[in-house]
Design a protein around this motif. Structure first.
Motif, short mmCIF file in Angstrom:
data_model
loop_
_atom_site.label_atom_id
_atom_site.label_comp_id
_atom_site.label_asym_id
_atom_site.label_seq_id
_atom_site.Cartn_x
_atom_site.Cartn_y
_atom_site.Cartn_z
N ILE A 1 -1.88 133.36 15.70
CA ILE A 1 -2.84 133.35 14.59
C ILE A 1 -3.15 131.90 14.26
O ILE A 1 -2.24 131.07 14.13
CB ILE A 1 -2.33 134.12 13.35
CG1 ILE A 1 -3.41 134.13 12.27
CG2 ILE A 1 -1.01 133.58 12.82
CD1 ILE A 1 -3.16 135.12 11.15
N ARG A 2 -4.43 131.59 14.17
CA ARG A 2 -4.89 130.23 13.92
C ARG A 2 -5.66 130.17 12.61
O ARG A 2 -6.40 131.09 12.28
CB ARG A 2 -5.79 129.75 15.06
CG ARG A 2 -5.09 129.60 16.40
CD ARG A 2 -6.09 129.47 17.53
NE ARG A 2 -6.75 130.74 17.82
CZ ARG A 2 -7.90 130.86 18.49
NH1 ARG A 2 -8.52 129.78 18.92
NH2 ARG A 2 -8.43 132.05 18.71
N PHE A 3 -5.51 129.06 11.91
CA PHE A 3 -6.22 128.85 10.65
C PHE A 3 -7.04 127.56 10.76
O PHE A 3 -6.57 126.55 11.29
CB PHE A 3 -5.25 128.74 9.48
CG PHE A 3 -4.47 129.99 9.23
CD1 PHE A 3 -4.96 130.98 8.40
CD2 PHE A 3 -3.23 130.18 9.83
CE1 PHE A 3 -4.23 132.15 8.17
CE2 PHE A 3 -2.49 131.34 9.61
CZ PHE A 3 -3.00 132.33 8.78
N SER A 4 -8.26 127.60 10.22
CA SER A 4 -9.14 126.44 10.30
C SER A 4 -10.07 126.42 9.09
O SER A 4 -10.37 127.46 8.49
CB SER A 4 -9.96 126.47 11.59
OG SER A 4 -10.88 125.40 11.65
N ASP A 5 -10.54 125.22 8.74
CA ASP A 5 -11.54 125.09 7.68
C ASP A 5 -12.93 125.50 8.15
O ASP A 5 -13.85 125.61 7.36
CB ASP A 5 -11.60 123.63 7.20
CG ASP A 5 -10.35 123.24 6.42
OD1 ASP A 5 -9.85 124.09 5.66
OD2 ASP A 5 -9.88 122.10 6.57
N LYS B 1 -6.20 122.40 13.24
CA LYS B 1 -5.82 123.81 13.07
C LYS B 1 -4.34 123.95 12.73
O LYS B 1 -3.52 123.14 13.13
CB LYS B 1 -6.12 124.60 14.35
CG LYS B 1 -7.59 124.87 14.59
CD LYS B 1 -7.80 125.88 15.69
CE LYS B 1 -7.29 125.39 17.04
NZ LYS B 1 -8.00 124.24 17.53
N LYS B 2 -4.06 125.01 12.00
CA LYS B 2 -2.68 125.41 11.74
C LYS B 2 -2.46 126.66 12.56
O LYS B 2 -3.24 127.62 12.50
CB LYS B 2 -2.50 125.72 10.25
CG LYS B 2 -1.06 125.85 9.81
CD LYS B 2 -0.49 124.49 9.43
CE LYS B 2 0.82 124.66 8.68
NZ LYS B 2 1.40 123.35 8.30
N LEU C 1 -9.69 130.02 3.94
CA LEU C 1 -9.55 129.53 5.31
C LEU C 1 -9.98 130.62 6.28
O LEU C 1 -9.82 131.81 6.01
CB LEU C 1 -8.09 129.15 5.60
CG LEU C 1 -7.54 127.92 4.90
CD1 LEU C 1 -6.05 127.78 5.22
CD2 LEU C 1 -8.29 126.67 5.30
N TYR C 2 -10.52 130.20 7.39
CA TYR C 2 -10.85 131.14 8.47
C TYR C 2 -9.61 131.33 9.34
O TYR C 2 -8.86 130.39 9.58
CB TYR C 2 -12.00 130.59 9.31
CG TYR C 2 -13.29 130.45 8.55
CD1 TYR C 2 -14.14 131.54 8.36
CD2 TYR C 2 -13.67 129.22 8.00
CE1 TYR C 2 -15.32 131.41 7.65
CE2 TYR C 2 -14.85 129.08 7.29
CZ TYR C 2 -15.67 130.18 7.11
OH TYR C 2 -16.84 130.06 6.41
#
Length: 316
Positions: free
Chosen positions: A53-57, A39-40, A91-92
């Motif tokens: 805020i999190r970003f994931s595939d 995660k980013k 990205l989600y």
């Protein structure tokens, strides 16, 4: 095997643009957070409150958090408040409140003893969730079903040679790093021998219950974060993760007592713990080998060998 994601690419300017689109007023103090491999994450301030805020595939983790928030509504479970989620640049993303406090691995023995009742209460609430409507073991799919038919297959999948994503080609570590194949394999074989004691035991587990994922404030758990590895397996896996983090605090006996008093199945408790502890340790050993951290690798190896010497009597 599931959970083969890699950390997505999302730069600072893109995050600012998204938040400006989502929020009514300007944000403040945005900064990237140190995270794991999938995660980013960015922290930011909005209207004098701290958010993440999190970003994931993959959005399975975010969907599960929403499910957990509904399932444990009214039970005072320390899950950060989940605000919104969506898709941006393929990205989600998910936005939630930031939990104030310190991670559990920063505590000394006195502080850990003070927070243990809160830790036990939190784990028992999680492990008491009724999952009889869902089948399988291991990582959850979008229908909340485990992706393996039996626990043995789930455990075996952790260390299969053929992997994708982060662990693709990991067997090369045996020849290209200090990861010792003979030592690793001996531990692996003992783990698989012990797997029979965990077979048939299905609980909802966090499966990464340690380090920065447990936030403590005023001697209580203020938040449990990072639900990307949630799975169906023996509850002992959550306990083992925490015990390994504090090997000198004699937590195994304490957990056994608490779970027995809470009417959980504690039969073959030590054997189940050893299976989980070896699994956790093998994963940690190859992780530090991948990053060239021999001291960290050796610390994990020494710790699991000490535990086996203390508790493992080759139970039949």
């Amino acid at each position: 095997m599931a959970h083969v994601l890699v950390k997505p690419h999302m730069n600072y300017d893109e995050v600012i643009k998204l938040l400006e689109e989502l929020l009514e007023e300007p944000i403040e103090k945005i900064e990237e957070a140190p995270t794991g491999k999938v995660k980013k994450v960015y922290f930011f301030q909005y209207k004098d409150k701290e958010y993440v805020i999190r970003f994931s595939d993959d959005d399975m983790e975010f969907k599960f958090e929403k499910y957990l928030q509904e399932t444990l509504r009214g039970k005072k479970f320390p899950l950060p408040k989940f605000l919104s989620c969506g898709i941006y640049n393929n990205l989600y993303y998910a936005i939630s409140e930031k939990v104030a406090g310190n991670s559990i691995h920063t505590l000394d023995e006195k502080e850990l003893k003070a927070v243990m009742p809160s830790v036990i209460e939190t784990l028992i609430k999680l492990h008491s969730i009724d999952i009889t409507a869902y089948e399988g073991y291991g990582w959850l799919d979008y229908k909340m079903k485990g992706t393996f038919n039996i626990f043995f297959e789930f455990l075996q999948s952790f260390f299969s040679k053929d992997q994708e994503g982060f662990w693709q080609g990991w067997y090369e570590l045996f020849s290209e790093s200090f990861l010792d194949y003979n030592v690793f394999n001996a531990l692996y074989e003992r783990m698989m021998e012990l797997a029979k004691f965990c077979e048939g035991r299905r609980y909802l587990t966090h499966s990464d219950f340690h380090y920065s994922n447990i936030i403590i404030n005023n001697s209580e758990i203020a938040g449990v974060i990072d639900w990307g590895k949630v799975s169906y397996c023996d509850y002992i896996f959550d306990i083992a993760t925490l015990i390994l983090e504090f090997p000198d605090y004699n937590l195994l006996e304490k957990f056994h007592t608490f779970y027995k008093e809470s009417n959980f199945d504690t039969s073959n408790f030590t054997e189940r713990f050893l299976c989980a502890a070896i699994c956790n340790s093998l994963d940690g050993m190859r992780f530090w080998a991948k990053f060239g951290r021999q001291e960290a690798y050796k610390s994990i190896l020494d710790n699991i060998l000490m535990i086996l010497n203390k508790y493992d009597f080759k139970s039949e």
